[in-house]
Each structure stands twice: as C-alpha cells, then as structure tokens.
Enzyme design. Structure first.
Site, mmCIF file in Angstrom:
data_model
loop_
_atom_site.group_PDB
_atom_site.id
_atom_site.type_symbol
_atom_site.label_atom_id
_atom_site.label_comp_id
_atom_site.label_asym_id
_atom_site.label_seq_id
_atom_site.Cartn_x
_atom_site.Cartn_y
_atom_site.Cartn_z
ATOM 1 N N HIS A 62 0.865 -1.182 0.000
ATOM 2 C CA HIS A 62 0.000 0.000 0.000
ATOM 3 C C HIS A 62 0.901 1.231 0.000
ATOM 4 O O HIS A 62 1.588 1.483 0.982
ATOM 5 C CB HIS A 62 -0.891 0.008 1.246
ATOM 6 C CG HIS A 62 -1.801 -1.182 1.340
ATOM 7 N ND1 HIS A 62 -3.054 -1.203 0.783
ATOM 8 C CD2 HIS A 62 -1.614 -2.413 1.870
ATOM 9 C CE1 HIS A 62 -3.620 -2.394 0.988
ATOM 10 N NE2 HIS A 62 -2.764 -3.158 1.650
ATOM 11 N N ASP A 152 -8.608 -5.290 -1.809
ATOM 12 C CA ASP A 152 -7.871 -5.457 -0.556
ATOM 13 C C ASP A 152 -8.218 -4.378 0.463
ATOM 14 O O ASP A 152 -8.329 -3.203 0.135
ATOM 15 C CB ASP A 152 -6.364 -5.461 -0.803
ATOM 16 C CG ASP A 152 -5.627 -5.782 0.479
ATOM 17 O OD1 ASP A 152 -6.019 -6.764 1.145
ATOM 18 O OD2 ASP A 152 -4.693 -5.050 0.838
ATOM 19 N N HIS A 179 -8.774 -10.564 -0.275
ATOM 20 C CA HIS A 179 -8.706 -10.193 1.141
ATOM 21 C C HIS A 179 -9.825 -10.960 1.836
ATOM 22 O O HIS A 179 -10.996 -10.623 1.710
ATOM 23 C CB HIS A 179 -8.905 -8.675 1.264
ATOM 24 C CG HIS A 179 -9.095 -8.173 2.650
ATOM 25 N ND1 HIS A 179 -8.090 -7.572 3.374
ATOM 26 C CD2 HIS A 179 -10.175 -8.195 3.470
ATOM 27 C CE1 HIS A 179 -8.551 -7.239 4.574
ATOM 28 N NE2 HIS A 179 -9.819 -7.601 4.657
ATOM 29 N N HIS A 232 -2.364 -12.467 2.370
ATOM 30 C CA HIS A 232 -2.008 -12.494 3.800
ATOM 31 C C HIS A 232 -2.684 -13.583 4.650
ATOM 32 O O HIS A 232 -3.466 -13.295 5.543
ATOM 33 C CB HIS A 232 -2.217 -11.121 4.444
ATOM 34 C CG HIS A 232 -3.478 -10.372 4.090
ATOM 35 N ND1 HIS A 232 -4.738 -10.928 4.132
ATOM 36 C CD2 HIS A 232 -3.655 -9.094 3.686
ATOM 37 C CE1 HIS A 232 -5.627 -10.013 3.787
ATOM 38 N NE2 HIS A 232 -4.998 -8.899 3.499
ATOM 39 N N ASP A 305 2.502 -6.830 2.460
ATOM 40 C CA ASP A 305 1.307 -6.075 2.848
ATOM 41 C C ASP A 305 1.718 -4.780 3.549
ATOM 42 O O ASP A 305 1.093 -4.367 4.530
ATOM 43 C CB ASP A 305 0.378 -6.926 3.727
ATOM 44 C CG ASP A 305 -0.985 -6.273 3.930
ATOM 45 O OD1 ASP A 305 -1.304 -5.308 3.211
ATOM 46 O OD2 ASP A 305 -1.726 -6.732 4.823
HETATM 47 C C1 NCD Z 1 -4.258 -2.668 4.974
HETATM 48 C C2 NCD Z 1 -4.265 -1.174 4.773
HETATM 49 O O1 NCD Z 1 -3.891 -0.462 5.713
HETATM 50 O O2 NCD Z 1 -4.579 -0.705 3.689
HETATM 51 N N1 NCD Z 1 -4.199 -2.934 6.369
HETATM 52 C C3 NCD Z 1 -3.797 -4.076 6.966
HETATM 53 O O3 NCD Z 1 -3.864 -4.159 8.191
HETATM 54 N N2 NCD Z 1 -3.314 -5.078 6.294
HETATM 55 C C4 NCD Z 1 -5.445 -3.304 4.317
HETATM 56 C C5 NCD Z 1 -5.313 -4.784 4.065
HETATM 57 O O4 NCD Z 1 -4.250 -5.255 3.623
HETATM 58 O O5 NCD Z 1 -6.278 -5.523 4.251
HETATM 59 ZN ZN ZN Z 2 -3.137 -5.134 2.053
HETATM 60 ZN ZN ZN Z 3 -6.043 -7.252 3.044
#
Ligand code: NCD
Ligand code: ZN
Ligand code: ZN
Ligand code: ZN
Length: 429
Positions: A62, A152, A179, A232, A305
């Site tokens: 992200h 996601d 997800h 994940h 992630d």
């Molecule tokens: C992710 C995000 O912050 O965009 N957060 C997370 O805890 N993994 C979203 C996601 O990967 O589901």
């Molecule tokens: Zn993610």
């Molecule tokens: Zn996710």
C-alpha cells in the site's frame, strides 16, 4: 550507466547453484556473466562477500497515493522498497480515489511515471469504491495497465460478485487477489480473539472471519475450476485448507506476510496499536503452521502487505488506531532471521518466495540473472547485524514492531533496469 558487479556470489535459481561470477550490465541489460570481467570506463561495484539475487518482487503493498500522501507516497514507498531490495511492487487500489476506473488508474499511472524509482504495478479494484456491490470494468482496467484485481482492505461478501470478478480476471490472465475477511465474524474486533484480547479487555476478531472466507473461495475455485490468490494468510486452519485444496488440484495460490511468521499477538501487550494489523497477529501454533506451509510449498510467496500509517494514527488506542504494519524495508532481514538462518528454507527458496513466485503471479517475465535478461538485481549482505532505529526507515510509515529489535541482513545495492536506485548509505535518483 554501464557497470560491472565484481566478485559477488550469484544465487542462480535456475540451477540451484551459487556461482562466483562478475556481471556486466550494459544498456540496461545483463550483457555478460563471467568469472572475471574487466572493462574500461564502466562503474565497478564491489560485491565481494555479498550475494547477487533477483530483485525482490512484492505482490502486495500500500503506497497510499493518491489521497493519503501523509502516510506514504509513490515516491517514498518506492524508495523504501528499493532500500528493501525490491525492484518491483504491486500497489493495492484502496487509495482515495480508489483505483476503480480508467480515470483513476491514469492518475495513478501519471504519479508512478513521475515519481517511482522502481517498477510499480497497479492493481485495480474489483468493485466500485471497494464497496462490494458493483463490479468495476475489469477488462477496461486491464487494457489500461492493471496487473491484478483486488478489493484489498475490504472483503467481497457477495459470492456471486466474487465469482464474476474471478471469471473475468481469469479470462484476462491476471490474478484475483483476495482479502479474506467474513464481516459477520469481525464483531468490531481489533486484534486476534484469544488470550490477549481477553487479557486486555478489547474485542477480538474471530479466526472464523478469515477461515470462512477462504473456505468459501476455495470452494468457488473448485466448483468452477477457477484460479484464486489468497492474500495475507495467517491461520493454521487456512494453511491446512489451502494445502488440501492444492492436493486435490484446486488452482489456489497464497501469500504470507513476514509479520505472520515472525511475531505473535503477545507483542501487542508491549507495543499496543503498533501490533494492530489485519488479519491480526496470531499465536505460536499459527506461526508453526505457516512455517510448515512454507516448507511444503503450500505457501507460494512472501508479500509484505506494507501498510504505512502516520504516528498520530498509530498512537491511538487499540480500538481507534488503523490496521496495518510498515514492512517493505524489513522483509529480507525478517525472512533471513526467521527462515533462512533457522534452516527452514535455503537461499534459493528464499529468492523464489521473495521474487520468482510473486513475479509469476503478476505475469512478469525476463527477470532472472542470465545473459540478455533485464538487470533488476539486488546485492545483499546477509551477515550484517544491527538494531533497527526509526530513523533507518525511509518509509513514512514508522509503524513496525521491529523498531528497537535486532535484525540481520542488509541490502547493499538495488538495481532496476540497469540503474542503481539504492546504495546503502546514499539515496539515488
Ligand atoms: C491494509 C491497509 O492499511 O490498507 N491494512 C492491513 O492491516 N493489512 C489493508 C489490508 O491489507 O487488508
Ligand atoms: Zn493489504
Ligand atoms: Zn487485506
Ligand atoms: Zn473520480
């Protein structure tokens, strides 16, 4: 700039051999690989004592731009990724706006073109605004350059919509990256439901939230002979379901995040919201199951992630803070310490998990270490030990429980398309 990487040990995953050779990079490609190469007028990189590996590929990060530039940008994220040894990452579409239209995709592509120092590949949303009600025009997004489809951050609760998104993605030959979180079992929880949520008196997320959804989508893949990629994975039940599915020929792949095979929920007692992530950190038994899954091939790849958030956001209490850990700079040392050094995997498997397999998922070619190949490489020192300090992180997201912890393994150089985009004590561009 042409260059020779001298004296390094090439991790050759085609032959599973370590090869001591020089690499001559010319016009962005690997021009020559030989025991001893000398050329005048080219930059020489001293790689003695280091491994030369495929540049790492992360199928799930992200970078927050457009919309949440205070958390991360394409620029800060790609610099951080380069520091982590990554030459390619796929960015999830849960930005603002969500990457759910060609217009929004083009906006992202412009930013990437302007600011990215590594290959940044867009993932398109499966549904409008990731709301789970109306499919995006996946085909049109594909024609305009997405490498995968994902909502996601949000589950697609509607099984029919999930099926349609999966069929379309399959037909286009791009992954649907799921997800898995059944909202009915989340119950406003913020960490794993179990001894820590009890002890801290906060609401827990039932493991069923992940397990149910993975069961549903394995079933979908099986029933209609479709390919699905599970993001994940964090529970031992999920690992077992995926193992069984693979065993009976279901086309399912999956990724695990470094934090899910290295840290348990217990860390939340000390580090509070810094340990809050979705899916949540689990138990030692889950870690052991994931490690078994890594060993026997149930787990296809490691994806960070990488989910950067601001200090202010992560200073909030467990219920209020956002989910997510910053991780793109730490995947290599965390994998080194927890898998390679413990003899769970060898260095070839490490490169498969961190580069070759995600590269395949994203449909990328030509990124091995061979003559004529694209020069996307990382030069790494797996022996160097250090304590991670916040100021060591390039990412805007300092939200990692590894700050203050001992790590081992460093990236010395990252080379993308024959250009050095990171060297240890200097940022380039
Ligand atoms: C992710 C995000 O912050 O965009 N957060 C997370 O805890 N993994 C979203 C996601 O990967 O589901
Ligand atoms: Zn993610
Ligand atoms: Zn996710
Ligand atoms: Zn718009």
């Amino acid at each position: 700039m042409d260059m020779i990487i001298k004296g390094g040990t090439i991790v050759d995953c085609a032959s599973d051999r370590l090869i001591k050779s020089d690499i001559y990079i010319k016009d962005q490609k690997i021009f020559e690989i030989d025991e001893e190469i000398n050329e005048k007028g080219v930059e020489v990189i001293d790689a003695k004592g280091y491994f030369v590996i495929h540049g790492l590929v992360d199928a799930h990060v992200h970078f927050r731009e457009p919309g949440y530039e205070y958390k991360e940008t394409i620029k800060s994220g790609s610099l951080a990724a380069a520091k982590g040894g990554y030459t390619t990452v796929a960015v999830m579409p849960n930005t603002n706006p969500v990457i759910d239209s060609v217009e929004h995709l083009n906006l992202l592509k412009e930013i990437i073109k302007r600011d990215a120092c590594i290959n940044v590949l867009p993932i398109g949303a499966a549904t409008i605004e990731e709301k789970g009600y109306q499919l995006t025009d996946i085909e049109k997004l594909f024609k305009n350059g997405i490498y995968g489809v994902s909502d996601d951050g949000q589950p697609i609760m509607d099984k029919k919509l999930m099926k349609e998104a999966t069929i379309t993605s399959n037909n286009l030959g791009i992954p649907i990256m799921i997800h898995s979180e059944d909202k009915r079992y989340v119950n406003n929880g913020c960490i794993n439901e179990g001894k820590i949520s009890d002890r801290l008196g906060v609401k827990g997320i039932s493991r069923k939230a992940e397990n149910n959804m993975i069961a549903r989508d394995i079933e979908l893949a099986k029933e209609f002979d479709l390919s699905v990629h599970i993001c994940h994975v964090s529970t031992r039940e999920a690992i077992e379901m995926i193992r069984n599915a693979k065993g009976s020929g279901v086309k399912v792949t999956c990724e695990v995040a470094p934090h899910h095979f290295s840290i348990t929920e217990d860390i939340i007692i000390e580090k509070q919201s810094i340990g809050k992530v979705n899916p949540p950190l689990r138990t030692e038994a889950d870690i052991q199951a994931i490690i078994e899954g890594i060993k026997d091939g149930t787990v296809d790849m490691i994806a960070t992630d990488h989910a950067p958030h601001s200090k202010e956001e992560k200073l909030k209490d467990l219920e209020q803070a956002p989910f997510g850990l910053s991780g793109i700079e730490l995947a290599l040392p965390v994998t080194n310490i927890n898998l390679l050094n413990k003899g769970i995997i060898d260095i070839f498997k490490m490169v498969r998990l961190l580069s070759i397999n995600p590269s395949k998922l994203l449909g990328l070619k030509d990124r091995g270490i061979y003559k004529e190949g694209i020069a996307d490489l990382a030069i790494i020192d797996l022996d160097s030990e250090y304590t991670l300090k916040e100021e060591n992180l390039i990412s805007k997201g300092k939200n990692t429980p590894y700050i203050g912890e001992k790590l081992k393994g460093k990236v010395k150089y990252t080379i993308v398309n024959g250009e050095i985009v990171y060297r240890e004590d200097k940022q380039c561009l």
